[in-house]
Design an enzyme around this catalytic site. Structure first.
Site, PDB file in Angstrom:
ATOM      1  N   GLY A   1      11.542  -2.831   5.162  1.00  0.00           N
ATOM      2  CA  GLY A   1      10.875  -4.132   5.137  1.00  0.00           C
ATOM      3  C   GLY A   1      10.341  -4.454   3.746  1.00  0.00           C
ATOM      4  N   HIS A   2       9.677  -3.473   3.117  1.00  0.00           N
ATOM      5  CA  HIS A   2       9.188  -3.673   1.746  1.00  0.00           C
ATOM      6  C   HIS A   2      10.353  -3.930   0.788  1.00  0.00           C
ATOM      7  CE1 HIS A   2       5.785  -0.955   3.228  1.00  0.00           C
ATOM      8  NE2 HIS A   2       5.153  -2.063   2.867  1.00  0.00           N
TER       9      HIS A   2
ATOM     10  N   MET B   1       0.838  -1.196   0.000  1.00  0.00           N
ATOM     11  CA  MET B   1       0.000   0.000   0.000  1.00  0.00           C
ATOM     12  C   MET B   1       0.872   1.245   0.000  1.00  0.00           C
ATOM     13  SD  MET B   1      -3.578  -0.744   1.905  1.00  0.00           S
ATOM     14  CE  MET B   1      -3.037  -0.628   3.589  1.00  0.00           C
TER      15      MET B   1
ATOM     16  N   MET C   1       8.934  -2.084  11.585  1.00  0.00           N
ATOM     17  CA  MET C   1       8.750  -1.111  10.514  1.00  0.00           C
ATOM     18  C   MET C   1       7.338  -1.211   9.966  1.00  0.00           C
ATOM     19  SD  MET C   1      12.319  -1.029   8.421  1.00  0.00           S
ATOM     20  CE  MET C   1      13.820  -0.466   9.235  1.00  0.00           C
TER      21      MET C   1
ATOM     22  N   ARG D   1       2.594   3.060   8.851  1.00  0.00           N
ATOM     23  CA  ARG D   1       1.914   3.929   9.816  1.00  0.00           C
ATOM     24  C   ARG D   1       2.895   4.628  10.761  1.00  0.00           C
ATOM     25  NH1 ARG D   1      -2.124   0.002   9.006  1.00  0.00           N
ATOM     26  NH2 ARG D   1      -4.163   0.914   8.588  1.00  0.00           N
TER      27      ARG D   1
ATOM     28  N   GLN E   1      -2.522 -11.841   8.280  1.00  0.00           N
ATOM     29  CA  GLN E   1      -2.769 -11.605   6.857  1.00  0.00           C
ATOM     30  C   GLN E   1      -2.033 -12.631   6.003  1.00  0.00           C
ATOM     31  OE1 GLN E   1      -2.745  -7.547   4.751  1.00  0.00           O
ATOM     32  NE2 GLN E   1      -0.680  -8.307   4.338  1.00  0.00           N
TER      33      GLN E   1
ATOM     34  N   LEU F   1       6.731   3.091   1.403  1.00  0.00           N
ATOM     35  CA  LEU F   1       7.657   1.965   1.500  1.00  0.00           C
ATOM     36  C   LEU F   1       8.761   2.218   2.527  1.00  0.00           C
ATOM     37  CD1 LEU F   1       8.113   1.043  -2.280  1.00  0.00           C
ATOM     38  CD2 LEU F   1       6.362   0.260  -0.678  1.00  0.00           C
TER      39      LEU F   1
END
Length: 282
Positions: free
Chosen positions: A36-37, A30, A186, A189, A155, A33
């Site tokens: 972690g992404h 989403m 991380m 938000r 998730q 970034l």
């Protein structure tokens, strides 16, 4: 770097450059970034000949309109971060219309009860929204492998169940949590926290680590009470839930069983900003 806002153009490009031997790795995000992404992208590049990342703030998985409105959107900055990994990564940054075609509603899924635990109890319809957008993205990208962070462990299990029940031809790969230097998991938000809040939020991981140590000698309920008591000492933090559950079924632990792997899950509000974290209790 190629950036697609239209699913038809992305699909056509993938068909044009794919070969019989190529594999597509996919990282759905989403945006906003963080490292972690980027670690998911690096993993995909290692294991696949093509890598696609999607950047899409999915409205159907938000049960709180204010959270959706305030969710950070930093596309230009995100693209610069992606370029720092590789300019060969394909970016899919669609509109709501491109994904939902005028019908911004969720499909209903049965995830064998996984959806009723923890996040499902506090975020009505959340996992139907997750399942809907992930299924649509998989149908568009048609990846061989898809990469998800373990911070959102529930998730991750939901997506694995989605693939199993919908018989989708993709392998789901969970990747380790990346933490800030103070231990805070991380998260996009985190960008909404003040520097002071960000530092104070390190206590979430500290308490999780203490809970893990306690779990080796205490029963599940004692650990839950310990965590609840610790957060009562921090009035500016609002503990929404702390749960110890079986990793496979996500069913709450009543008494420890030696053949099960347990995991602790937590959700905390810091000045209306909701943070989640998790830790294996092995």
């Amino acid at each position: 770097m190629l950036i697609f806002n239209n699913k038809a153009e992305l699909t056509q490009h993938l068909q044009r450059i794919s070969t019989a031997n190529s594999s597509i790795g996919f990282v759905p995000t989403m945006g906003a970034l963080h490292q972690g992404h980027l670690s998911l992208l690096e993993k995909s590049i290692q294991n696949n000949s093509l890598t696609v990342i999607s950047i899409f703030v999915n409205p159907t998985q938000f049960n709180n309109p204010e959270d959706l409105e305030k969710y950070p959107r930093t596309l230009e900055n995100d693209i610069e971060k992606i370029k720092s990994i590789s300019s060969e990564i394909l970016v899919y940054a669609p509109s709501v219309e491109d994904i939902y075609e005028g019908n911004t509603t969720s499909q209903h899924f049965d995830f064998d009860g996984l959806e009723h635990q923890m996040e499902g109890k506090f975020r009505a319809g959340h996992f139907d929204g997750v399942g809907t957008v992930v299924k649509r993205l998989f149908e568009i990208v048609k990846p061989n492998n898809a990469y998800f962070g373990e911070k959102d462990f529930q998730q991750l299990q939901i997506v694995k169940k989605l693939v199993e029940k919908e018989k989708l031809p993709v392998t789901i790969i969970g990747c380790p949590i990346y933490r800030e230097s103070n231990g805070l998991a991380m998260s996009s938000r985190n960008e909404r926290l003040t520097p002071e809040e960000r530092e104070k939020a390190s206590v979430i991981y500290k308490i999780l680590a203490e809970a893990k140590a306690l779990f080796s000698s205490e029963n599940c309920q004692s650990v839950r009470e310990f965590v609840s008591n610790e957060f009562e000492k921090i009035p500016e933090f609002d503990l929404e839930y702390f749960e110890i559950a079986d990793e496979e079924t996500l069913i709450s632990c009543v008494s420890k069983e030696s053949n099960k792997n347990y995991r602790a899950f937590i959700a905390v509000f810091v000045n209306k900003i909701r943070l989640i974290d998790t830790i294996s209790l092995k």
